[in-house]
Design a protein around this motif. Structure first.
Motif, PDB file in Angstrom:
ATOM      1  N   UNK A 203       0.637  -1.612  -0.369  1.00  0.00           N
ATOM      2  CA  UNK A 203       0.248   0.042   0.002  1.00  0.00           C
ATOM      3  C   UNK A 203       0.985   1.438   0.264  1.00  0.00           C
ATOM      4  N   UNK A 204       0.030   2.314  -0.414  1.00  0.00           N
ATOM      5  CA  UNK A 204       1.208   3.727  -0.215  1.00  0.00           C
ATOM      6  C   UNK A 204      -0.296   4.233   0.639  1.00  0.00           C
TER       7      UNK A 204
ATOM      8  N   UNK B  79      -4.048  10.665 -10.540  1.00  0.00           N
ATOM      9  CA  UNK B  79      -5.430  10.775  -9.647  1.00  0.00           C
ATOM     10  C   UNK B  79      -6.266   9.088 -10.041  1.00  0.00           C
ATOM     11  N   UNK B  80      -5.685   8.941  -8.094  1.00  0.00           N
ATOM     12  CA  UNK B  80      -6.697   7.657  -7.888  1.00  0.00           C
ATOM     13  C   UNK B  80      -7.967   7.645  -7.258  1.00  0.00           C
ATOM     14  N   UNK B  81      -8.690   7.333  -6.748  1.00  0.00           N
ATOM     15  CA  UNK B  81      -9.425   6.737  -5.481  1.00  0.00           C
ATOM     16  C   UNK B  81      -8.828   5.583  -4.737  1.00  0.00           C
ATOM     17  N   UNK B  82      -8.587   6.430  -3.248  1.00  0.00           N
ATOM     18  CA  UNK B  82      -8.028   5.511  -2.365  1.00  0.00           C
ATOM     19  C   UNK B  82      -9.121   5.611  -1.560  1.00  0.00           C
TER      20      UNK B  82
ATOM     21  N   UNK C 110      -5.483   7.926   3.908  1.00  0.00           N
ATOM     22  CA  UNK C 110      -6.200   7.233   3.126  1.00  0.00           C
ATOM     23  C   UNK C 110      -4.864   6.217   2.526  1.00  0.00           C
ATOM     24  N   UNK C 111      -5.484   5.256   2.019  1.00  0.00           N
ATOM     25  CA  UNK C 111      -4.238   4.404   1.595  1.00  0.00           C
ATOM     26  C   UNK C 111      -4.686   3.758   0.378  1.00  0.00           C
ATOM     27  N   UNK C 112      -3.701   3.173  -1.286  1.00  0.00           N
ATOM     28  CA  UNK C 112      -4.267   2.959  -1.891  1.00  0.00           C
ATOM     29  C   UNK C 112      -3.518   1.455  -1.688  1.00  0.00           C
ATOM     30  N   UNK C 113      -3.749   0.674  -2.666  1.00  0.00           N
ATOM     31  CA  UNK C 113      -3.335  -0.601  -2.996  1.00  0.00           C
ATOM     32  C   UNK C 113      -3.442  -1.633  -4.530  1.00  0.00           C
TER      33      UNK C 113
END
Length: 167
Positions: free
Chosen positions: A58-59, A86-89, A96-99
């Motif tokens: 994850x970031x 741009x990404x949905x996190x 907040x995070x994104x995987x």
């Protein structure tokens, strides 16, 4: 007095340094991360790998003010003042995070080639939140974190095969 002022002016402010943390809890779950504190001294930008039943990269963007809980929403990440990615996190609370593996690959590839990172989003009340970070001075820590979870910097990992149906 003038000499002291000149001496202070000659010493640049130290930029926050990236730090590596590698831990294993009592249950044997390993967590390794590379992170940096923002220029505000409070925010954090994190690249993390958790290895439990399956490895998860994850970031994360962590803020001292609550970002709100709720559905996924856009986060923009800019490198060296360039265009936003741009990404949905996911928004579980203060961070907040994104995987998503494609997003992780793109963001880490640009991260290690940049000097600065800017994260922009909104909090739970829809007010703008942003933070600036220094990028790592080399790709060593990011490669190490990604490698623990089976990622190679710059390569989108192949998804695992679907589980076989019981017969």
């Amino acid at each position: 007095m003038i000499a002291m002022l000149l001496a202070q002016a000659a010493i640049p402010d130290a930029a926050p340094a990236w730090k590596l943390a590698d831990r294993t809890n009592a249950a044997g779950v390993r967590s390794i991360s590379a992170s940096v504190t923002g220029n505000d001294g409070l925010s954090r930008f994190v690249v993390k790998c958790d290895v439990a039943a399956e490895p998860i990269v994850s970031i994360q963007f962590i803020q001292p003010q609550p970002l709100g809980q709720g559905p996924d929403k856009p986060v923009a990440v800019r490198f060296d003042g360039g265009p936003a990615f741009n990404y949905n996190w996911q928004f579980p609370g203060t961070g907040t995070y994104i995987t998503d593996s494609e997003a992780i690959t793109r963001l880490t590839t640009f991260l290690v080639k940049s000097k600065t990172v800017r994260v922009e989003t909104t909090n739970g009340a829809n007010f703008a939140v942003q933070a600036n970070f220094v990028a790592p001075t080399s790709d060593v820590m990011i490669r190490q974190v990604l490698g623990v979870c089976g990622y190679t910097l710059g390569v989108v990992p192949t998804p695992p095969p679907p589980p076989k149906a019981a017969q």
